[in-house]
Motif scaffolding. Sequence first.
Motif, short mmCIF file in Angstrom:
data_model
loop_
_atom_site.label_atom_id
_atom_site.label_comp_id
_atom_site.label_asym_id
_atom_site.label_seq_id
_atom_site.Cartn_x
_atom_site.Cartn_y
_atom_site.Cartn_z
N CYS A 145 -5.90 -35.25 -12.68
CA CYS A 145 -6.49 -35.28 -11.44
C CYS A 145 -7.95 -36.16 -11.92
CB CYS A 145 -7.05 -33.75 -11.07
SG CYS A 145 -7.92 -33.71 -9.67
N ILE A 146 -8.31 -37.20 -11.22
CA ILE A 146 -9.64 -37.84 -11.30
C ILE A 146 -10.66 -37.40 -10.12
CG2 ILE A 146 -8.33 -39.71 -12.77
CD1 ILE A 146 -8.87 -41.43 -10.16
N ALA A 147 -10.24 -36.80 -9.42
CA ALA A 147 -11.34 -36.40 -8.27
C ALA A 147 -10.69 -35.48 -7.32
CB ALA A 147 -11.62 -37.81 -7.58
N ALA A 148 -11.60 -34.46 -7.03
CA ALA A 148 -10.97 -33.29 -6.31
C ALA A 148 -12.04 -32.64 -5.30
CB ALA A 148 -10.46 -32.42 -7.02
N VAL A 149 -11.88 -32.05 -4.21
CA VAL A 149 -12.66 -31.31 -3.44
C VAL A 149 -11.95 -30.22 -2.95
CG1 VAL A 149 -14.11 -33.01 -2.68
CG2 VAL A 149 -12.24 -32.52 -1.10
N GLU A 150 -12.78 -28.89 -2.77
CA GLU A 150 -11.75 -27.70 -2.47
C GLU A 150 -12.31 -26.90 -1.36
OE1 GLU A 150 -11.50 -25.20 -5.64
OE2 GLU A 150 -10.45 -26.57 -7.01
N ARG A 151 -11.60 -26.20 -0.69
CA ARG A 151 -12.09 -25.30 0.41
C ARG A 151 -13.11 -24.46 -0.23
NH1 ARG A 151 -8.49 -23.62 4.64
NH2 ARG A 151 -9.40 -21.57 4.25
N ALA A 152 -14.00 -24.26 0.62
CA ALA A 152 -15.44 -23.05 -0.03
C ALA A 152 -14.87 -21.69 -0.01
CB ALA A 152 -16.29 -23.19 1.10
N SER A 153 -13.71 -21.25 0.80
CA SER A 153 -13.25 -20.11 1.00
C SER A 153 -11.82 -20.15 1.44
CB SER A 153 -14.18 -19.08 1.83
OG SER A 153 -14.04 -19.52 3.24
N GLY A 154 -11.29 -18.74 1.06
CA GLY A 154 -9.84 -18.73 1.58
C GLY A 154 -8.75 -19.12 0.39
N LEU A 155 -7.48 -18.82 0.60
CA LEU A 155 -6.48 -19.29 -0.27
C LEU A 155 -6.54 -20.85 -0.38
CD1 LEU A 155 -4.40 -18.01 -2.03
CD2 LEU A 155 -2.79 -18.36 -0.04
N ARG A 156 -6.79 -21.19 -1.76
CA ARG A 156 -6.49 -22.83 -1.76
C ARG A 156 -5.76 -23.07 -3.12
NH1 ARG A 156 -11.71 -20.66 -2.71
NH2 ARG A 156 -12.65 -21.17 -4.83
N ASP A 157 -5.53 -24.34 -2.96
CA ASP A 157 -4.69 -24.84 -4.47
C ASP A 157 -5.67 -25.45 -5.08
OD1 ASP A 157 -2.59 -25.79 -5.99
OD2 ASP A 157 -2.50 -27.52 -5.19
N SER A 158 -6.16 -24.93 -6.14
CA SER A 158 -7.40 -25.40 -7.09
C SER A 158 -6.87 -26.22 -8.11
CB SER A 158 -7.97 -24.04 -7.60
OG SER A 158 -9.34 -24.37 -8.22
N ILE A 159 -7.01 -27.38 -8.19
CA ILE A 159 -6.84 -28.17 -9.13
C ILE A 159 -8.09 -29.20 -9.84
CG2 ILE A 159 -5.30 -30.33 -10.05
CD1 ILE A 159 -3.57 -29.48 -7.80
N PRO A 160 -8.54 -28.67 -10.75
CA PRO A 160 -10.00 -28.98 -11.29
C PRO A 160 -9.96 -30.72 -11.83
CG PRO A 160 -9.11 -27.65 -12.98
CD PRO A 160 -8.26 -27.67 -11.75
N VAL A 161 -10.82 -31.44 -11.79
CA VAL A 161 -10.82 -32.70 -12.32
C VAL A 161 -10.71 -32.69 -13.65
CG1 VAL A 161 -12.32 -34.68 -12.73
CG2 VAL A 161 -12.47 -33.68 -10.52
N GLY A 162 -9.86 -33.51 -14.15
CA GLY A 162 -9.43 -33.64 -15.72
C GLY A 162 -8.09 -32.77 -16.01
N ALA A 163 -7.47 -32.21 -14.82
CA ALA A 163 -6.39 -31.24 -15.19
C ALA A 163 -5.08 -32.14 -15.29
CB ALA A 163 -6.18 -30.29 -13.94
N LEU A 164 -4.34 -31.85 -16.34
CA LEU A 164 -3.03 -32.65 -16.34
C LEU A 164 -1.87 -31.91 -16.12
CD1 LEU A 164 -3.40 -33.94 -20.25
CD2 LEU A 164 -3.33 -35.41 -18.32
N LEU A 165 -0.94 -32.66 -15.13
CA LEU A 165 0.11 -31.84 -14.35
C LEU A 165 1.20 -32.94 -14.77
CD1 LEU A 165 -1.49 -31.18 -10.91
CD2 LEU A 165 -1.41 -29.80 -12.86
N SER A 166 2.34 -32.23 -14.73
CA SER A 166 3.70 -32.80 -14.99
C SER A 166 3.98 -34.01 -13.97
CB SER A 166 4.79 -31.83 -14.91
OG SER A 166 6.17 -32.32 -14.82
N MET A 167 4.76 -34.92 -14.37
CA MET A 167 5.27 -36.04 -13.63
C MET A 167 6.70 -35.41 -13.05
SD MET A 167 3.64 -38.59 -13.07
CE MET A 167 4.58 -40.00 -12.53
N ASP A 168 6.95 -34.21 -13.35
CA ASP A 168 8.41 -33.89 -12.79
C ASP A 168 8.48 -33.27 -11.37
OD1 ASP A 168 9.32 -34.74 -15.38
OD2 ASP A 168 9.23 -32.63 -16.37
N ALA A 169 7.13 -33.02 -10.75
CA ALA A 169 7.17 -32.27 -9.69
C ALA A 169 6.05 -32.58 -8.83
CB ALA A 169 7.23 -30.77 -9.76
N GLY A 170 6.02 -32.32 -7.54
CA GLY A 170 4.93 -32.43 -6.77
C GLY A 170 4.79 -34.03 -5.95
N SER A 171 4.29 -33.92 -4.53
CA SER A 171 4.09 -35.32 -4.01
C SER A 171 3.47 -36.30 -4.75
CB SER A 171 3.67 -34.96 -2.57
OG SER A 171 2.28 -34.65 -2.75
#
Length: 279
Positions: A145-171
């Motif tokens: 993840c090289i850039a991200a913005v998040e909701r200020a409140s409520g349920l959200r999918d939090s992915i911080p900048v720099g997070a490494l995620l798998s290439m096996d799943a996700g759009s």
Amino acid sequence: MTEPARTASGAQDWPPEKTPALNLQSQGSHESHDGEIHSGVGVLDKTVKILDTLESGPMTLGQLVNATGLARPTAHRLAIALERHRFVVRDAHGRFVLGSRFAELAAAAGEDRLLTAAAPILRTLLDRSGESAQIFRRQGDMRVCIAAVERASGLRDSIPVGALLSMDAGSAAQILLAWEDSERLHQGLRHAKFNVSTLAAVRKRGWAESINEREEGVCSISAPIRNGSGQVMAAISISGPVNRMSTTPGRHYAPLVMAAGKYLTEALQRASSGTHRRV
């Protein structure tokens, strides 16, 4: 609490928005009479000669030897070493071709330009969808993840900048894999939660969605961002809980995310053509 507006209408209304020649004959290197540059590091010069030769297209080892003038054992040893580092791969006929590592490095080199243009677009995605927005770039067998913005409140999918995620799943993983060459695409599908038919559909419609794929209860929509050469260099996404985005998020959010990807693609292409004119 009132939810932010999530309509995809108006998705197209995004915010608007002489390099000196390089001296290649630096100290410690010189250009020969045949136009080749010699750095004083022989193995590096031979490696570059192989890469320069492969720029014209696929070659067998014999063709590579004839074109470079290198000894067959030397050409073979260097080509295999380049293959291990993914600077060179083999095509379906066993010929050497330039590999995907160059595209990855080019993506990293263009990251600053992308991030400069991306900040207002991510904010617009958040404002119009009400969901967290991110940009991902492929990094080896992962995505970062090289850039991200998040909701200020409520349920959200939090992915911080720099997070490494798998290439096996996700759009975003689907987007980053869908336009790869055939060999790398099939390698990437070995452990993936999506299949080749999924990626064919992604290429056809220009966007990807995932529901409960990366994490239970989370869905996302992604679209490609292309560089000045038209190659997919990154994926732009929105993500959030299924119970808010629904089990058919593409129907509601795909036009919005595609418009964001198109805007950033055009911004990068303008920047690239401007650089080429100034050189």
